[in-house]
Design a protein around this motif. Sequence first.
Motif, PDB file in Angstrom:
ATOM      1  N   VAL A 184      -0.717   6.092  -0.294  1.00 36.50           N
ATOM      2  CA  VAL A 184      -0.276   5.687   1.041  1.00 36.50           C
ATOM      3  C   VAL A 184      -1.454   5.095   1.795  1.00 36.50           C
ATOM      4  O   VAL A 184      -2.486   5.742   1.993  1.00 36.50           O
ATOM      5  CB  VAL A 184       0.305   6.880   1.820  1.00 36.50           C
ATOM      6  CG1 VAL A 184       0.681   6.449   3.234  1.00 36.50           C
ATOM      7  CG2 VAL A 184       1.531   7.443   1.106  1.00 36.50           C
ATOM      8  N   ARG A 185      -1.313   3.854   2.227  1.00 35.60           N
ATOM      9  CA  ARG A 185      -2.368   3.179   2.982  1.00 35.60           C
ATOM     10  C   ARG A 185      -1.997   3.016   4.455  1.00 35.60           C
ATOM     11  O   ARG A 185      -2.863   3.029   5.319  1.00 35.60           O
ATOM     12  CB  ARG A 185      -2.646   1.802   2.375  1.00 35.60           C
ATOM     13  CG  ARG A 185      -3.245   1.844   0.981  1.00 35.60           C
ATOM     14  CD  ARG A 185      -4.687   2.306   0.986  1.00 35.60           C
ATOM     15  NE  ARG A 185      -5.290   2.217  -0.324  1.00 35.60           N
ATOM     16  CZ  ARG A 185      -5.879   1.127  -0.818  1.00 35.60           C
ATOM     17  NH1 ARG A 185      -5.913   0.010  -0.091  1.00 35.60           N
ATOM     18  NH2 ARG A 185      -6.413   1.138  -2.022  1.00 35.60           N
ATOM     19  N   GLN A 186      -0.718   2.769   4.721  1.00 33.37           N
ATOM     20  CA  GLN A 186      -0.249   2.612   6.100  1.00 33.37           C
ATOM     21  C   GLN A 186       0.881   3.601   6.343  1.00 33.37           C
ATOM     22  O   GLN A 186       1.800   3.700   5.533  1.00 33.37           O
ATOM     23  CB  GLN A 186       0.245   1.184   6.350  1.00 33.37           C
ATOM     24  CG  GLN A 186      -0.843   0.123   6.236  1.00 33.37           C
ATOM     25  CD  GLN A 186      -0.274  -1.273   6.470  1.00 33.37           C
ATOM     26  OE1 GLN A 186       0.461  -1.794   5.647  1.00 33.37           O
ATOM     27  NE2 GLN A 186      -0.630  -1.881   7.593  1.00 33.37           N
ATOM     28  N   ASP A 187       0.809   4.338   7.433  1.00 29.12           N
ATOM     29  CA  ASP A 187       1.827   5.343   7.734  1.00 29.12           C
ATOM     30  C   ASP A 187       1.907   5.460   9.254  1.00 29.12           C
ATOM     31  O   ASP A 187       1.047   6.059   9.892  1.00 29.12           O
ATOM     32  CB  ASP A 187       1.457   6.681   7.107  1.00 29.12           C
ATOM     33  CG  ASP A 187       2.599   7.691   7.178  1.00 29.12           C
ATOM     34  OD1 ASP A 187       3.657   7.352   7.748  1.00 29.12           O
ATOM     35  OD2 ASP A 187       2.429   8.809   6.662  1.00 29.12           O
ATOM     36  N   SER A 188       2.943   4.858   9.836  1.00 27.24           N
ATOM     37  CA  SER A 188       3.038   4.823  11.288  1.00 27.24           C
ATOM     38  C   SER A 188       4.506   4.814  11.696  1.00 27.24           C
ATOM     39  O   SER A 188       5.399   5.113  10.904  1.00 27.24           O
ATOM     40  CB  SER A 188       2.305   3.591  11.840  1.00 27.24           C
ATOM     41  OG  SER A 188       2.210   3.628  13.250  1.00 27.24           O
TER      42      SER A 188
END
Length: 279
Positions: free
Chosen positions: A230-234
């Motif tokens: 996971v690199r982006q989690d928003s």
Amino acid sequence: MKFATYKNESGQFIGIVSTEGTQVLPLREAYEKMGGETAIPADMLEAISMGDVFYQEAIKTLQWVSENNLDSELFIPLESVELLAPIPRPSKNIFCVGKNYAEHAIEMGSKDDIPEHVMVFTKAPTTVIAHDQNIHEHKELTEQLDYEGELAVVIGKKGKAINREEALDYVFGYTIINDVTARDLQAKHKQFFIGKSLDTTCPMGPWIVHKSAISNPNNLDIKTTVNGEVRQDSNTENFIFPVEEVIAVLSQGMILEPGDIIATGTPAGVGKGFKLQGS
């Protein structure tokens, strides 16, 4: 309701994806079996241009299939067809909002880079590919291809000078894009278009979720993984400029048309951001 564009040995078609996401209903075939009187196109742009008529006819068809217990007869496995991008060839450039998450603006520079007004650039229609197709590396042009997972808005009807309060009425649905970016070209040319518009740098889909299934586009989880990490989690609640404002701003002095696509910006966690943090 989820709409997909797919192709098989018979051609290209629009389908309704099952709730589980494992099957697809050939919409035109089912509609004709029902005895529908409105022609259902095989092209998503044409379908969206029909306005609410298309969605209402799709609802009727799905209900008819269910009421007559024809699900097993008419639905086909998704694995038996090739999913294309929901809109395989947009009619114009994709509108893209830059730096719409404060943390992403900071990772790309500093707090001074958080915009006060909506930033917009575009990607060429030739960038679009299906969500699971391979992205060309373009090794002869770039050494810095980067990912940007984003919520995309698909416009459903023509509008100009749209009020923010009415903006969501102009939406057909929502999908996902990866705004793949050549960072070195972006820096070299001092603008975004070339670095954002290399062929195959806009994976899209796998389908469009109709707006009726999403009550608030400004409160959706968004996550990007790279090789399982996971690199982006928003969440889109972190938008600087919510969907309504973006639509309102774009439509001032410029007509938005059915099938127009607006990428709403990417959260923190892009590859370039990691490099900056380690420098």
